[in-house]
Design a protein around this motif. Structure first.
Motif, short mmCIF file in Angstrom:
data_model
loop_
_atom_site.label_atom_id
_atom_site.label_comp_id
_atom_site.label_asym_id
_atom_site.label_seq_id
_atom_site.Cartn_x
_atom_site.Cartn_y
_atom_site.Cartn_z
N ALA B 264 0.82 -1.22 0.00
CA ALA B 264 0.00 0.00 0.00
C ALA B 264 0.85 1.27 0.00
O ALA B 264 0.41 2.33 -0.42
CB ALA B 264 -0.94 0.00 1.20
N TRP B 265 2.09 1.16 0.49
CA TRP B 265 2.95 2.33 0.59
C TRP B 265 3.67 2.66 -0.73
O TRP B 265 4.22 3.75 -0.87
CB TRP B 265 4.00 2.13 1.68
CG TRP B 265 3.42 2.25 3.05
CD1 TRP B 265 2.79 1.26 3.76
CD2 TRP B 265 3.39 3.40 3.88
NE1 TRP B 265 2.39 1.73 4.97
CE2 TRP B 265 2.74 3.04 5.08
CE3 TRP B 265 3.86 4.71 3.72
CZ2 TRP B 265 2.54 3.96 6.10
CZ3 TRP B 265 3.67 5.62 4.75
CH2 TRP B 265 3.00 5.24 5.93
N ALA B 266 3.66 1.73 -1.66
CA ALA B 266 4.49 1.89 -2.86
C ALA B 266 4.23 3.19 -3.65
O ALA B 266 5.18 3.87 -4.01
CB ALA B 266 4.35 0.68 -3.77
N PRO B 267 2.95 3.55 -3.89
CA PRO B 267 2.73 4.76 -4.70
C PRO B 267 3.29 6.01 -4.04
O PRO B 267 3.65 6.98 -4.72
CB PRO B 267 1.20 4.85 -4.78
CG PRO B 267 0.71 3.49 -4.48
CD PRO B 267 1.70 2.89 -3.52
N LEU B 268 3.36 5.97 -2.71
CA LEU B 268 3.89 7.13 -2.01
C LEU B 268 5.33 7.43 -2.40
O LEU B 268 5.78 8.57 -2.46
CB LEU B 268 3.82 6.86 -0.50
CG LEU B 268 4.05 8.02 0.44
CD1 LEU B 268 2.92 9.03 0.31
CD2 LEU B 268 4.16 7.52 1.87
N VAL B 269 6.06 6.34 -2.73
CA VAL B 269 7.50 6.46 -2.95
C VAL B 269 7.82 7.35 -4.14
O VAL B 269 8.65 8.26 -4.05
CB VAL B 269 8.12 5.06 -3.15
CG1 VAL B 269 9.56 5.18 -3.57
CG2 VAL B 269 7.99 4.27 -1.87
N SER B 270 7.14 7.09 -5.28
CA SER B 270 7.51 7.83 -6.48
C SER B 270 7.30 9.33 -6.29
O SER B 270 8.12 10.14 -6.71
CB SER B 270 6.74 7.32 -7.69
OG SER B 270 5.38 7.23 -7.39
N PHE B 271 6.21 9.69 -5.62
CA PHE B 271 5.94 11.12 -5.49
C PHE B 271 6.78 11.77 -4.40
O PHE B 271 7.13 12.94 -4.52
CB PHE B 271 4.44 11.35 -5.29
CG PHE B 271 3.69 10.97 -6.53
CD1 PHE B 271 3.75 11.77 -7.66
CD2 PHE B 271 3.02 9.77 -6.61
CE1 PHE B 271 3.12 11.39 -8.83
CE2 PHE B 271 2.38 9.39 -7.78
CZ PHE B 271 2.43 10.20 -8.90
N SER B 272 7.13 10.98 -3.37
CA SER B 272 8.07 11.52 -2.40
C SER B 272 9.40 11.80 -3.08
O SER B 272 10.03 12.84 -2.87
CB SER B 272 8.29 10.53 -1.25
OG SER B 272 7.05 10.17 -0.71
N LEU B 273 9.82 10.88 -3.95
CA LEU B 273 11.07 11.08 -4.70
C LEU B 273 10.97 12.33 -5.57
O LEU B 273 11.90 13.14 -5.63
CB LEU B 273 11.34 9.87 -5.60
CG LEU B 273 12.09 8.70 -4.99
CD1 LEU B 273 12.15 7.55 -5.98
CD2 LEU B 273 13.51 9.13 -4.62
N LEU B 274 9.82 12.48 -6.24
CA LEU B 274 9.63 13.64 -7.13
C LEU B 274 9.75 14.94 -6.34
O LEU B 274 10.48 15.86 -6.73
CB LEU B 274 8.27 13.56 -7.81
CG LEU B 274 7.90 14.76 -8.69
CD1 LEU B 274 8.88 14.92 -9.83
CD2 LEU B 274 6.49 14.63 -9.23
N ILE B 275 9.06 14.99 -5.19
CA ILE B 275 9.09 16.21 -4.38
C ILE B 275 10.52 16.48 -3.90
O ILE B 275 11.02 17.61 -3.97
CB ILE B 275 8.11 16.09 -3.19
CG1 ILE B 275 6.68 16.09 -3.71
CG2 ILE B 275 8.32 17.24 -2.20
CD1 ILE B 275 5.64 15.74 -2.67
#
Lengths: 235, 285
Positions: B264-275
């Motif tokens: 469930a946490w996976a999608p959070l990763v890409s956008f945290s990286l982007l920010i």
């Protein structure tokens, strides 16, 4: 060689050049002087094909260039050193120079042209791989002139080559321009540094508010009181 | 927290690399049109899915080998990309408006797909689908491996084209200053057509890879947009290799999050990286 016959150029609805006529012979060094906003850049960009002319004729060797696509002007032997240099700042110095020799007729002489440019501006030799944006103003101007020379022009258009440069660099730049002209390339020079421009030019035009108000040899123009007052700061 | 086995971690790393290469492949065309043509082409994703469905159709119904379908799809998509750029330039569509226009195009293509293939899930049966081989204790599925190879090949050849050829240098020059490029003989309008055609072709190729590995449904078009945008932004607009590297970094980070924490946490990763990237190298994006 180059002939402008009563040309007019508009920017949107505003007319920037009115009824401008100008002639240049092969190998001639001609300058256009005038105050800021007189239309000097508009004029030089029109000759380079970057501005469309709305009336009159622009021709090279008697053939009209009015309908020519803007990327074909360089095939007529016209190359521009634009105002503010407009180098491709993220690309290397060498890539900028090579862009000059993009057209097929110049591409076959690329290596020889590059050597010629580096002989004219030896300081660029060490900077060929550097991004053009990292060079000093004077060196960027050399790249801009070099890029135009790489196109193997018959007619070199120079728009304010001394703008923003230190006086010693300006001297070097004018010497280079004279050398280029002596090698047989016609030069049309637009300058705010009127004294120096008139010193190297064979003929000059005075452009004010989009119109040619005077033309002739520098000696003749320098006898006119209006020009001495407006451009050489005399009371 | 139970620490997962090394095999599971290795398998996660591998699947992260594989999905990341698809992010990168989808991002390649997007990055080129965004960075070099100043178009934010949302329709790139819909085009990729159209390509995927066409691959599905030609393979499942037409009986073609999936890789050979590119022979038909690539030229058709190239032509579509050229047409799109011609219309964009004909109507002088600004970057922001390109976002709106291509969103509309996305909806149209989605409806078209739904009309032809319905909203049912489709999975292509191909000779490649079931092929996998083992390296040590790790399984390597062939479709995913093909995706990685294709993504690396296309990204590197595009990079080489832009870096070393006169054509590519002219494209970069025209992207930075079209007027000056034209003054030195570059036919910048024609190069833009070529570039747009290439980007659309890349969408078609990404479609092939989608069809090889994934179950297709029209609504899936939207599932890829966020993360691929992140890969393109992180990788740099107009950069042909950046999206692939960023895509793989995101893919691996996601897969590791799934294995170590929770899916469930996976999608959070890409956008945290982007920010994070936007904050630290704002000057470069």
């Amino acid at each position: 060689m180059l002939e402008l016959d009563h040309i007019e150029v508009c920017h949107g609805l505003a007319t920037a050049l009115w009824d401008v006529s100008l002639k240049m012979a092969a190998g001639e060094l001609v300058c256009v002087v005038g105050p800021n906003g007189a239309g000097k850049t508009t004029l030089i960009e029109a000759i380079a094909g970057l501005n469309r002319i709305t009336a009159g004729t622009l021709s090279m060797d008697g053939a009209s260039l009015n309908k020519l696509a803007r990327n074909r002007f360089c095939d007529q032997g016209i190359a521009i050193v634009p105002e503010g240099r407009r180098l491709l700042t993220t690309m290397s110095v060498q890539e900028n120079l090579e862009l000059g020799s993009y057209r097929a007729a110049a591409r076959v002489h690329r290596q020889a042209s590059l050597e010629r440019v580096l002989a004219l501006f030896p300081v660029l030799k060490m900077r060929l791989a550097a991004p053009a944006g990292t060079l000093s103003g004077g060196q960027q101007q050399m790249v801009a002139i070099g890029r135009a020379l790489m196109a193997q022009p018959r007619l070199l258009l120079l728009d304010e080559p001394s703008l923003g440069l230190a006086p010693s660099i300006v001297l070097e730049m004018f010497k280079a321009i004279r050398d280029i002209n002596e090698s047989g390339v016609a030069v049309l020079l637009v300058e705010q540094n009127v004294a120096m421009a008139l010193e190297i030019a064979a003929r000059a035009y005075v452009l004010e508010e989009g119109r040619i108000i005077a033309e002739g040899t520098p000696e003749k123009l320098l006898t006119e009181p209006h020009i001495r007052r407006a451009y050489l700061g005399e009371a | 927290m139970n620490f997962p086995s090394w095999t599971l971690l290795g398998q996660s790393l591998l699947s992260g690399i594989f999905i990341g290469s698809l992010y990168g492949l989808l991002g390649l065309g997007l990055s080129l049109s965004w960075g070099m043509l100043r178009q934010i082409n949302l329709a790139h994703f819909a085009l990729a899915f159209l390509g995927a469905y066409l691959t599905f159709q030609l393979t499942s119904v037409g009986g073609m080998d999936p890789l050979l379908t590119l022979g038909l799809i690539a030229p058709a998509f190239f032509a579509f990309g050229v047409l799109m750029q011609w219309l964009f330039s004909r109507f002088s569509i600004s970057p922001f408006n390109s976002l709106l226009v291509t969103f509309g195009l996305t909806v149209i293509i989605e409806s078209l797909i739904q009309w032809i293939w319905t909203a049912d899930y489709r999975k292509m049966d191909s000779v490649y689908g079931e092929m996998k081989f083992k390296i040590g204790s790790l399984y390597v599925p062939l479709p995913e491996l093909l995706t990685l190879i294709i993504a690396v090949t296309l990204s590197l050849s595009t990079w080489a084209l832009l870096r070393y050829t006169d054509l590519g240098k002219a494209m970069r020059a025209a992207a930075e200053d079209p007027q000056i490029a034209a003054a030195f003989g570059v036919n910048e309008k024609r190069l833009a057509l070529l570039l747009s055609g290439l980007a659309a072709t890349f969408a078609g190729v990404a479609g092939l890879c989608l069809a090889l590995s994934y179950t297709l449904s029209p609504s899936q078009i939207y599932a890829w947009i966020g993360v691929v945008f992140a890969a393109v932004m992180i990788g740099g607009l107009g950069n042909p290799i950046g999206p692939l590297i960023a895509g793989i970094v995101i893919g691996v980070a996601e897969a590791m999050t799934m294995a170590l924490i929770s899916p469930a946490w996976a999608p959070l990763v890409s956008f945290s990286l982007l920010i994070l990237v936007l904050l630290t190298r704002a000057d470069k994006v």
